[in-house]
Design an enzyme around this catalytic site. Structure first.
Site, PDB file in Angstrom:
ATOM      1  N   ALA A  54      68.038  63.046  62.014  1.00 40.12           N
ATOM      2  CA  ALA A  54      66.811  62.240  61.959  1.00 40.12           C
ATOM      3  C   ALA A  54      66.975  60.735  62.151  1.00 40.12           C
ATOM      4  O   ALA A  54      66.023  60.071  62.551  1.00 40.12           O
ATOM      5  CB  ALA A  54      66.096  62.498  60.630  1.00 40.12           C
ATOM      6  N   PRO A 114      67.635  57.049  63.596  1.00 40.23           N
ATOM      7  CA  PRO A 114      67.040  56.112  62.630  1.00 40.23           C
ATOM      8  C   PRO A 114      65.627  56.474  62.165  1.00 40.23           C
ATOM      9  O   PRO A 114      65.088  55.778  61.324  1.00 40.23           O
ATOM     10  CB  PRO A 114      67.040  54.791  63.412  1.00 40.23           C
ATOM     11  CG  PRO A 114      66.970  55.184  64.857  1.00 40.23           C
ATOM     12  CD  PRO A 114      67.698  56.490  64.975  1.00 40.23           C
ATOM     13  N   GLY A 115      65.015  57.507  62.722  1.00 38.34           N
ATOM     14  CA  GLY A 115      63.750  57.938  62.142  1.00 38.34           C
ATOM     15  C   GLY A 115      62.550  57.916  63.080  1.00 38.34           C
ATOM     16  O   GLY A 115      61.431  58.161  62.638  1.00 38.34           O
ATOM     17  N   CYS A 146      68.758  63.164  74.746  1.00 44.33           N
ATOM     18  CA  CYS A 146      68.404  62.071  75.664  1.00 44.33           C
ATOM     19  C   CYS A 146      69.449  62.041  76.777  1.00 44.33           C
ATOM     20  O   CYS A 146      70.074  61.019  77.017  1.00 44.33           O
ATOM     21  CB  CYS A 146      68.285  60.750  74.928  1.00 44.33           C
ATOM     22  SG  CYS A 146      69.679  60.385  73.887  1.00 44.33           S
TER      23      CYS A 146
HETATM   24  N1  SAM Z   1      65.956  61.769  65.865  1.00 42.06           N
HETATM   25  C1  SAM Z   1      66.399  60.382  65.842  1.00 42.06           C
HETATM   26  C2  SAM Z   1      65.231  59.483  66.165  1.00 42.06           C
HETATM   27  O1  SAM Z   1      64.315  59.904  66.898  1.00 42.06           O
HETATM   28  O2  SAM Z   1      65.211  58.335  65.678  1.00 42.06           O
HETATM   29  C3  SAM Z   1      67.596  60.170  66.747  1.00 42.06           C
HETATM   30  C4  SAM Z   1      68.699  61.139  66.479  1.00 42.06           C
HETATM   31  S1  SAM Z   1      70.130  60.845  67.400  1.00 42.06           S
HETATM   32  C5  SAM Z   1      69.740  61.424  68.951  1.00 42.06           C
HETATM   33  C6  SAM Z   1      71.192  62.070  66.777  1.00 42.06           C
HETATM   34  C7  SAM Z   1      71.587  61.917  65.338  1.00 42.06           C
HETATM   35  O3  SAM Z   1      72.468  63.003  65.015  1.00 42.06           O
HETATM   36  C8  SAM Z   1      72.348  60.671  65.006  1.00 42.06           C
HETATM   37  O4  SAM Z   1      71.709  60.001  63.967  1.00 42.06           O
HETATM   38  C9  SAM Z   1      73.716  61.149  64.566  1.00 42.06           C
HETATM   39  O5  SAM Z   1      74.244  60.374  63.539  1.00 42.06           O
HETATM   40  C10 SAM Z   1      73.430  62.550  64.088  1.00 42.06           C
HETATM   41  N2  SAM Z   1      74.634  63.411  64.101  1.00 42.06           N
HETATM   42  C11 SAM Z   1      75.875  63.110  64.510  1.00 42.06           C
HETATM   43  N3  SAM Z   1      76.697  64.158  64.327  1.00 42.06           N
HETATM   44  C12 SAM Z   1      75.969  65.134  63.796  1.00 42.06           C
HETATM   45  C13 SAM Z   1      76.246  66.429  63.340  1.00 42.06           C
HETATM   46  N4  SAM Z   1      77.454  66.935  63.454  1.00 42.06           N
HETATM   47  N5  SAM Z   1      75.246  67.128  62.792  1.00 42.06           N
HETATM   48  C14 SAM Z   1      74.003  66.618  62.710  1.00 42.06           C
HETATM   49  N6  SAM Z   1      73.677  65.386  63.130  1.00 42.06           N
HETATM   50  C15 SAM Z   1      74.643  64.658  63.652  1.00 42.06           C
END
Ligand code: SAM
Length: 447
Positions: A107, A109-110, A227
């Site tokens: 989630a 930064p949100g 993305c």
């Molecule tokens: N959904 C967010 C938004 O719209 O603001 C962006 C999410 S970003 C694409 C992916 C997120 O997955 C990051 O915050 C990252 O830290 C987290 N992440 C990294 N490794 C992960 C793991 N093994 N399991 C779950 N999440 C993970």
């Protein structure tokens, strides 16, 4: 922009004679967009709207958001426009008229959590999870600004959710990915890109998905997004999901003038076709599996403040009768919607790093110290005394300067800018204290 040869080759195969247009788009400025918080602005003026989300808007140029108090008040969230397509996917795949149990598994930064919270029924239980500790704090901050009492946060790996089998109606996995779609906004992402990294991301996504599908109830919706553009992280993983689990792809109704490309499974956004960045989204319905049972009928009284403590806290809160106040050993109180109690207890049993509802303040003997989160929350009472600040005073307040104002009456007051709360001040006999949290303060020079 200097792009890796093998990335260009792959995009050539994918896009054919559209490649020059795609490369030109990467060299042009990224559009600036945001989505409004419908609970903090009733009718935003939208002259250039995002086609797939009615609260999304493009700006002509990038302002210095840090110097806009409304940004700190949570009136909007700055988010690239393609990602807002999540709103349309949710609108078409779930029943928004009834409270849902929602999990946003990756989630921080949100951006998408704020969308989910705004879109779904206001009594939905929206659990926003982030595995990386530092990013979890940022998620917490952004959700606090958004101010909705139905959001909850946790700091876990996907494998830790095991005991919540069949529990959620809607799960979003906005997966960690190779970020090809963000090369224009974040050129640093190019340095981490190679085929090995793509492979690594694709396998990591499968591991997370493997832990995720079980958490969905039969009939529930899974939304998977990245993305990036490449097939191993997008269509191949979507295909694998359908072949491996009881999941059926959901076809979305897409207007042709949105210029979104339909893939075998899912939808792809390209920056030379849409006003936004590269984004991929696929949605699925779960066709069978075990439905998680929730133990209902837990007595609110067992967990709530005593009647005497409630009389101290209640004047600060709008409709306190709809809430339960959970107090920890240090006197810190989190407010939880009463309708969330049974769900909360089940989640709390399964996850150790989990914070329900809104941190509203601390009760020390008979003294209630309101939290900064309470000021930003929709829970704060309309009866609290308010002081309206000018732009300059607001920025000085947000920089945590003392005193922002002189001669204010003794006691707590909530400071506002253009009608939206920023935080607390406290008037004492011969000074005024600024209660804006140090870790949130603006560090930028303001003049
Ligand atoms: N959904 C967010 C938004 O719209 O603001 C962006 C999410 S970003 C694409 C992916 C997120 O997955 C990051 O915050 C990252 O830290 C987290 N992440 C990294 N490794 C992960 C793991 N093994 N399991 C779950 N999440 C993970």
């Amino acid at each position: 922009m200097q792009l890796p040869e093998s990335f260009i080759k792959q995009m050539q195969i994918r896009l054919g004679d559209q490649l020059p247009e795609f490369l030109a788009a990467l060299d042009s400025p990224a559009p600036i967009s945001l989505h409004y918080n419908p609970l903090k602005i009733s009718k935003p003026e939208i002259s250039d709207g995002v086609k797939w989300y009615s609260n999304g808007v493009y700006l002509k140029e990038r302002p210095v958001f840090t110097l806009d108090p409304l940004f700190h008040a949570g009136q909007y969230y700055v988010q690239e426009a393609s990602s807002m397509f999540l709103a349309e996917a949710v609108r078409q795949t779930v029943d928004l008229s009834t409270p849902l149990r929602v999990l946003d598994l990756a989630a921080a930064p949100g951006g998408k959590s704020t969308l989910l919270a705004s879109l779904t029924h206001p009594e939905s239980f929206v659990l926003c999870n982030e595995v990386i500790k530092s990013r979890y704090r940022i998620l917490d901050y952004n959700l606090s600004k958004w101010g909705m009492p139905n959001t909850h946060i946790s700091n876990h790996d996907s494998k830790d959710f095991k005991s919540l089998e069949g529990f959620f109606d809607l799960i979003l996995l906005d997966a960690p990915c190779s970020g090809e779609g963000l090369f224009r906004k974040d050129p640093g992402a190019v340095d981490h890109w190679d085929n090995e990294h793509v492979k690594f991301c694709s396998l990591r996504q499968r591991r997370i998905l493997d832990n995720t599908v079980n958490l969905l109830r039969p009939g529930g919706t899974l939304i998977y997004s990245t993305c990036t553009y490449n097939s191993p992280e997008n269509e191949n993983n979507a295909q694998w999901l359908q072949e491996t689990f009881p999941l059926e792809k959901i076809q979305l109704d897409i207007s042709p003038d949105w210029d979104i490309e339909q893939r075998a499974i899912g939808y792809q956004f390209y920056p030379h076709k849409v006003k936004g960045e590269g984004f991929y989204l696929a949605s699925f319905k779960k066709t069978s599996g075990r439905e998680g049972k929730i133990k209902t009928g837990n007595a609110a009284k067992k967990f709530d403040l005593s009647a005497r403590e409630k009389t101290i806290v209640a004047p600060w809160i709008k409709n306190p009768e709809n809430l339960i106040f959970l107090q920890n050993k240090s006197g810190q109180i989190r407010a939880l919607l009463k309708s969330h109690l049974d769900i909360h207890l089940q989640v709390a049993k399964s996850l150790s790093r989990y914070e329900p509802g809104t941190f509203i303040g601390t009760l020390k003997r008979d003294n209630f110290i309101p939290s900064p989160q309470l000021a930003l929350s929709l829970l704060v009472s309309d009866e609290i005394s308010q002081i309206s600040l000018t732009l300059e005073q607001s920025l000085r307040y947000l920089k945590k300067e003392d005193p922002v104002l002189e001669n204010i009456p003794e006691g707590w007051a909530m400071v506002t800018y253009e009608g939206l709360a920023l935080g607390w001040l406290k008037g004492l006999k011969n000074r005024v204290n600024n209660y804006y949290p140090k870790e949130w303060r603006i560090r930028m020079k303001i003049d």
